[in-house]
Design a protein around this motif. Structure first.
Motif, short mmCIF file in Angstrom:
data_model
loop_
_atom_site.label_atom_id
_atom_site.label_comp_id
_atom_site.label_asym_id
_atom_site.label_seq_id
_atom_site.Cartn_x
_atom_site.Cartn_y
_atom_site.Cartn_z
N PRO A 26 0.96 -1.35 -0.44
CA PRO A 26 -0.34 0.19 0.21
C PRO A 26 1.00 1.31 0.25
O PRO A 26 2.15 1.03 0.77
N SER A 27 0.03 2.20 -0.69
CA SER A 27 1.38 3.75 -0.93
C SER A 27 1.51 4.35 0.31
O SER A 27 2.14 4.88 0.76
N GLY A 28 -0.02 4.16 1.31
CA GLY A 28 0.97 4.85 3.01
C GLY A 28 1.96 4.29 3.18
O GLY A 28 2.12 4.68 3.83
N ARG A 29 2.68 2.60 3.37
CA ARG A 29 2.81 2.40 3.94
C ARG A 29 4.84 3.09 3.48
O ARG A 29 5.79 3.10 4.57
N LEU A 30 4.56 3.19 1.98
CA LEU A 30 5.90 3.97 1.30
C LEU A 30 5.84 4.92 1.81
O LEU A 30 7.00 5.55 2.10
N LEU A 31 4.33 5.79 1.64
CA LEU A 31 4.58 7.35 2.10
C LEU A 31 5.59 7.14 3.76
O LEU A 31 6.49 8.23 3.71
N THR A 32 5.16 6.59 4.49
CA THR A 32 5.45 6.68 5.74
C THR A 32 7.09 6.93 5.76
O THR A 32 8.02 7.07 6.92
N ARG A 33 7.36 6.20 5.17
CA ARG A 33 9.34 5.38 5.17
C ARG A 33 10.02 6.81 4.40
O ARG A 33 10.65 7.41 5.19
N VAL A 34 9.26 7.93 3.28
CA VAL A 34 9.64 8.56 2.79
C VAL A 34 9.38 10.46 3.94
O VAL A 34 10.35 10.64 4.27
N THR A 35 8.44 10.08 4.84
CA THR A 35 7.75 11.36 5.56
C THR A 35 8.42 10.99 6.65
O THR A 35 9.08 11.26 7.23
N ASN A 36 8.14 10.10 7.12
CA ASN A 36 7.79 9.91 9.07
C ASN A 36 9.46 9.33 9.39
O ASN A 36 9.45 10.01 10.78
N ASP A 37 9.66 8.42 9.02
CA ASP A 37 10.93 7.80 9.16
C ASP A 37 12.24 8.56 8.71
O ASP A 37 12.72 8.47 10.14
N ILE A 38 12.16 9.09 7.66
CA ILE A 38 13.40 10.13 7.44
C ILE A 38 12.71 10.55 8.81
O ILE A 38 14.27 11.78 8.85
#
Lengths: 606, 613
Positions: free
Chosen positions: A139-151
């Motif tokens: 799901p794109s939401g999970r990949l989004l989290t990598r770029v935003t929240n995890d960074i």
């Protein structure tokens, strides 16, 4: 780990492998090394920040000592001149400490921002180059989290966690050493409670992590419940479920606040421990240090300095315990980010090929040779394309029809190499598609789809894709297509809600035309236009596309009637082909479809 | 928020109402917490005093035993302080957790009472953010906010008093830089806040770009736009970093600035105090006083910072409360009336009368239904046809009164829909909508939602199974890994569209409604199964009124009556045969077309059957 995903796992990693599982704060040496490599790029900043920490710590240690010195050498010995010197030195030490603190905070923030930006771009670029199949699954939401929240939490690790741990750690160490150097016996006495408190801090940070983990998971359970109920409120009302649902809510709400109280209790225990530890330490100093001073073994100023040292020993400990969790969550994020970065991209192989083989001018001769395709690669079966063979000669206009699920969109995905055939091969101008560089291959197709995807930006930017050299081209294209456009500078709303469906399709045409494709692919591209608009567009398109190959996928058969040849697909099989007249005569699927659609305009059917 | 409270006092008062309400509600806990806090703060004066005494004892060669008592006192104070610190946390912060819990409860309860049209208008994200962030902001004001405020206030009184007691002159001098502190804190907060908003905005842009690049990955790849997208994120990322650095410049400056104020005080102490002691050794300032002052100055920094923090907490709570109040002041547009005991269930209930009914959605202008005149008798099956947007779903949703209906336009069993108790009305109406919604609980719990509470478990299970049989889903349920107790959703089984539809149907059947509304509710179920379900519904001993919206001819043609809707109006009513023969029949066009589509479907199936051979 996750049996449900494992079951249909194939070359595409499951979400677990994309780093979605919470690892329990263990540090993997690989992550540390990879992170370290990225910090090394900013050696100058790192070295300067390190230097600042050292200077700051030194100054912080100096200040209480200067106070003590002033007491012993100036006040007790009544030397006004020395007091002035010490005062000046105190001001100097203070300025140095404050400057170092400020500079160090700035430098670490800078380092964090730089590394975060590097990783953000790297991760984003990597995501751009991952095979399409990954996006079907994760799901794109999970990949989004990598770029935003995890960074983000990586960044915080540098600017908050890392600095605090290093500088406070150094301060604690400095104080301990200085106290021992100044007077071994008194130093040992003052530091005697330290090991217990250090252990308590470690214990506390672990407790706190657990308590916070509990709070988070309870909160997320509560949020999941609320989100589900808010979106299903109609059902709740229709079945008079307000009271039973509220009962469940109350339970979750209570559990959440219990968890919150749990985390408060951890703090509530820890704080008094620190207070007590400091108290005992000072009391020991008063008793033993006082006696030593009275007996003349110790100067009173040194004792006063010890008071300051001991009191400033415990605050850093708390800070470290607090920030250790920030540090750990940053490391967890780093690990997730690196997991994604380690996924293979679709371009690696080709980049090599591309260098050796310059791409020739594409003519547009397409050939499918016994192509089979299935979306699942773990086992054979569930074929979406079955033994498909056909040829499209350069310059030919081809129509493709079939029911939903016939394999029309898959066919396009194969042509653009979003997916690779499982068996057989596809050639373009006699060469296997796999020999082409993916990006230049795709750039030679002009794809117009039914769902027009809009990027945030203006109408024009959505056509030129931020390439200002194409500006004139756009106006030319729009004129050629005879498409009226309100305003090229119109800023797109979220999901393009300020464009009509017709306008969106116009945009899609212009977008494709501006990229000067060798082969046109129209995938249900005119379904939102009325037949008048469609006719105009078709005519101008013939002009623009000239002798280029064209592939028209359409539900509305009138759209493809005029094409040179029509391929009728059914369940991934080619069941009929020929021009409109031939197919009507054959009285097969096509003719039935056609008859059905002949009676289409009705007030009742969508 | 830069709006000052004195500008709009009513808004501030209103905004602080939650804080005041819960402080009062938990006044016992709060007062106990504050009591402990006072003890901690009062005791906090003493350590510096003990240090002073110790130093004086040492310097003035007083009896050495005094040192032992001083040390003992120090430990004693630490113990009492530690105990009280535990106390205020457990009382005050606990009270804030309770307040948060209560407020969340109040908010959720209110939302459950609002009508469907409210949820149509609101974004889920906004409602969730109110439930989490805004309620948390109010809670923080009650706990941390109050704590920090009270703590600062006590310190501001006690520490100067203690210092004054030791040396008035020195107190005045070392406190010179202190008034700067609140000014620095507030100014910094303002700068940080405005920059923080910019950073958030920039972060939003990055999220949006990443989101769109992920969902538009095919377009990006199809047009070979990877590099364009990368340069976009690089640019946005650099902007974001720069804004962050700008923010950090202020955020990281606060500590050092306050530190500077404090150090300046210490310098005054060192220089002026030291000079004083050198000049007059037997004067008011002893070495002990000097040491005590050192401690007190370090302590003064905190209350100054704390006042700024407290202001921040309260400000956030006020703006969050105002947002929450907006929702809490919203009233439902379908108020219920009290239950009337006299209405008993009888098998012949289920009459629906639309009396020149017109309807538009709350807050819109265009009417969706116009002048609908129709009476449906108990036990009748009426099919509704019409294209998407003709008003079928809207008409159906009015029967259980999901939206407000004008008085006199719709009667159920002869009673105006506005005069029904909502719970009872909805109990009598089974509405199965197009959009399937199941809770992520077990199959059993989902279907049991329709049952009246109070029935025994075994009875309930029987009824649920019976309903599932009618909806032709029982056999499939028994094949699930845990049969009826299999959880649905992420943690359990993933149902197909058809299974979901049949399960929602079973849920509606289980409550044995007088009126059953099927709004395109079987579209994903195959024709044979659908026919089976419709037959089963008819052969039940207690037939209810059925309103069915559908496309399939087989579903429609056996209905007692067919209603053709077009653009919100009824354009034809009658039996299938009548409608077919009517002149210029819209229904006939629909019929023929549908017939053709079904023929095509049949041919497709033939083809597939051929492949299998």
């Amino acid at each position: 780990m996750n049996s449900k995903l494992e079951k249909d796992s194939d070359s595409v990693p499951s979400s677990g492998q994309i780093g979605l599982e919470d690892s329990k704060g263990k540090l993997h040496s690989g992550t540390v090394l990879q992170l370290f490599a990225r910090i090394l790029k900013y050696r100058r900043i790192t070295v300067e920040a390190g230097l600042m920490i050292f200077l700051g710590t030194f100054a912080a240690l100096l200040e209480p000592r200067l106070f003590g010195y002033a007491i012993d050498e100036a006040i007790v010995s009544k030397r006004q001149d020395l007091l002035e010197w010490i005062g000046a030195a105190f001001i100097g030490a203070t300025c140095l400490r404050i400057y170092a603190a400020k500079r160090q905070a700035y430098l670490f923030e800078l380092l964090g921002q730089r590394v975060a930006q590097d990783l953000r771009v790297e991760l984003f670029s990597h995501l751009q180059r991952l095979p399409v199949a990954i996006f079907d699954r994760v799901p794109s939401g999970r990949l989004l989290t990598r770029v935003t929240n995890d960074i983000g939490s990586l960044n915080e690790m540098f600017s908050a966690g890392f600095v605090s741990i290093v500088s406070n750690g150094l301060l604690v160490l400095g104080i301990l050493i200085w106290m021992l150097v100044l007077d071994v016996k008194l130093g040992l006495i003052a530091a005697s409670v330290f090991p217990i408190l250090a252990w308590l801090s470690v214990y506390f940070s672990r407790q706190l992590r657990e308590a916070y983990g509990e709070v988070r998971s309870r909160l997320s359970a509560l949020n999941v419940f609320l989100a589900e109920n808010f979106s299903g409120m109609k059902t709740v009302h229709l079945f008079n479920q307000q009271i039973p649902q509220l009962r469940k809510f109350d339970e979750l709400n209570q559990k959440y606040s219990d968890a919150q109280i749990g985390s408060i209790r951890v703090f509530a225990y820890f704080q008094p421990m620190i207070t007590l530890g400091a108290g005992v330490s000072i009391a020991l100093l008063i008793w033993f240090g006082g006696k030593e001073t009275v007996s003349g073994h110790l100067k009173v100023g040194v004792l006063v300095a010890y008071f300051s040292y001991v009191l400033s020993l415990f605050q850093p400990l708390r800070e470290i315990a607090d920030k250790w969790n920030v540090f750990l969550s940053g490391m967890t994020s780093a690990e997730r980010v690196f997991t994604v970065l380690n996924l293979p991209t679709e371009l690696k192989k080709e980049e090599v090929l591309h260098k050796t083989q310059p791409i020739p001018e594409i003519q547009g001769n397409i050939k499918f040779e016994n192509v089979w395709f299935s979306y699942r690669s773990d086992r054979e079966g569930d074929w979406v394309i079955r033994d498909l063979s056909f040829e499209i000669r350069a310059g030919e206009k081809i129509g493709i029809v079939g029911h939903t699920g016939a394999g029309k969109s898959t066919l396009i995905g194969l042509l653009l190499r979003f997916y690779e055939p499982k068996k057989g091969r596809i050639t373009l101008d006699g060469r296997d598609l796999r020999e082409y560089d993916k990006r230049s291959l795709r750039a030679s197709f002009g794809l117009v789809q039914q769902d027009v995807f809009l990027f945030s930006g203006t109408f024009e930017e959505n056509i030129t894709f931020w390439d200002s050299s194409k500006k004139q081209e756009v106006e030319h294209v729009l004129k050629e297509l005879r498409l009226p456009i309100r305003n090229l500078d119109l800023e797109m709303n979220e999901r393009g809600s300020n464009l009509s469906m017709g306008e969106r399709q116009v945009l899609a045409f212009a977008r494709a035309a501006a990229s000067k494709p060798r082969i046109w692919i129209l995938d249900e591209a005119t379904s939102s236009m009325d037949s008048e608009q469609e006719k105009v567009l078709q005519k101008s398109l013939t002009q623009i596309s000239g002798g280029r190959t064209g592939i028209y996928v359409a539900h509305r058969l009138a759209t493809i009637r005029e094409t040179d040849r029509i391929l009728v697909l059914h369940k991934g099989l080619l069941v009929e082909q020929g021009n409109h007249g031939d197919l009507i005569k054959r009285n097969g699927l096509y003719s039935r479809l056609y008859r059905y659609q002949g009676s289409q305009p009705s007030p009742l059917c969508p | 928020m830069s709006t000052s409270s004195k500008g709009r006092p009513s808004r501030f008062l209103e905004g602080s109402s939650f804080v005041r309400h819960y402080l009062w509600k938990y006044r016992v806990w709060v007062s106990l917490g504050l009591l402990f806090l006072v003890v901690v703060d009062l005791l906090d004066i003493l350590p510096a005093f003990l240090l002073k005494r110790s130093v004086d004892v040492v310097v003035e060669h007083q009896p050495i035993n005094t040192l032992f008592y001083l040390a003992l006192a120090y430990v004693g104070i630490s113990v009492v302080q530690g105990f009280c610190r535990y106390g205020w946390r457990m009382f005050l912060i606990r009270a804030s957790v309770f307040a948060g819990r209560d407020l969340r409860k109040k908010y959720t309860r209110h939302l459950y009472g609002l009508s469907v049209s409210f949820f149509d208008r609101q974004l889920l994200g906004d409602l969730m953010s109110l439930a989490t962030n805004d309620i948390e902001a109010v809670r923080m004001a009650i706990g941390a906010g109050l704590l920090v405020f009270a703590d600062a206030l006590f310190f501001l009184i006690t520490v100067p008093v203690a210092m004054f007691f030791l040396s008035p002159k020195l107190t005045f001098l070392v406190c010179l830089p202190l008034p700067l502190v609140p000014w620095i804190v507030l100014k910094n907060e303002k700068e940080v806040h405005s920059r923080f908003l910019k950073v958030q905005d920039s972060f939003g842009k990055i999220s949006a770009l990443v989101h769109e690049s992920l969902s538009g990955v095919r377009v990006t790849k199809g047009f070979a736009l990877e590099d364009v997208q990368i340069s976009r994120i690089t640019r946005l990322g650099e902007q974001y970093s720069a804004l962050n650095m700008d923010l950090a410049a202020f955020q990281t400056a606060l500590g050092p600035k306050l530190d500077l104020c404090m150090s300046f005080g210490l310098f005054i102490l060192l220089f002026v105090g030291g000079s004083e002691m050198i000049r007059s050794p037997q004067g008011a300032i002893t070495l002990g006083t000097f040491v005590a002052f050192q401690r007190y100055i370090q302590k003064m920094i905190w209350p100054m910072t704390a006042l700024g923090m407290a202001a921040n907490y309260f400000q956030r709570a006020v703006s969050s409360s105002n947002r929450l109040n907006e929702v809490l002041e919203t009233q439902t547009d379908v108020p219920s009336v009290a239950l009337q005991a006299s209405r008993t269930r009888s098998p012949r209930f289920g009459r629906v009368e639309f009396n020149s009914l017109s309807f538009r959605f709350p807050g819109t202008i265009e009417p969706v239904l116009k002048e609908i005149q129709l009476t449906i008798e108990p036990g009748e099956r009426v099919a509704f046809v019409g294209r998407v947007g003709a008003g079928k779903s809207t008409l159906f949703s009015l029967v259980p009164r999901l939206y407000p209906v004008e008085r006199g336009m719709l009667r159920i069993d002869g009673i105006d829909v506005n005069d029904w108790n909502l719970e009872e009305l909805r109990h009598r109406v089974g509405y199965v909508s197009q959009d399937v919604f199941l809770f992520s609980e077990s199959v059993l719990e989902n279907v049991a939602m329709g049952l009246v509470e109070g029935a025994s478990r075994s009875e309930a299970v029987l009824e649920i199974e019976a309903a599932a049989r009618i909806a032709a889903v029982h056999d499939e349920i028994t094949r699930f890994s845990q049969a009826y107790v299999t959880p649905l959703g992420e943690r359990g089984v993933n149902l197909s569209g058809g299974q979901k539809q049949r399960l929602t149907l079973a849920r509606a059947i289980a409550k044995k409604p007088d009126i059953l509304l099927l709004d395109d509710a079987l579209s994903s179920v195959d024709v044979a199964t659908e026919a089976e379900i419709l037959r089963a519904l008819r052969t039940r001993p207690q037939r209810n009124t059925e309103l069915i919206a559908a496309h399939r001819i087989s579903t429609i043609q056996d209905a007692d009556r067919i209603v053709v809707l077009h653009e919100g109006r009824v354009i034809q009513i009658g039996k299938h045969e009548e409608l077919i023969q009517a002149p210029q029949s819209v229904y006939r066009q629909f019929y023929e077309q549908q017939k053709m589509a079904e023929e095509l479907e049949a041919y497709k199936n033939e083809l597939e059957a051929g492949e299998r051979l």
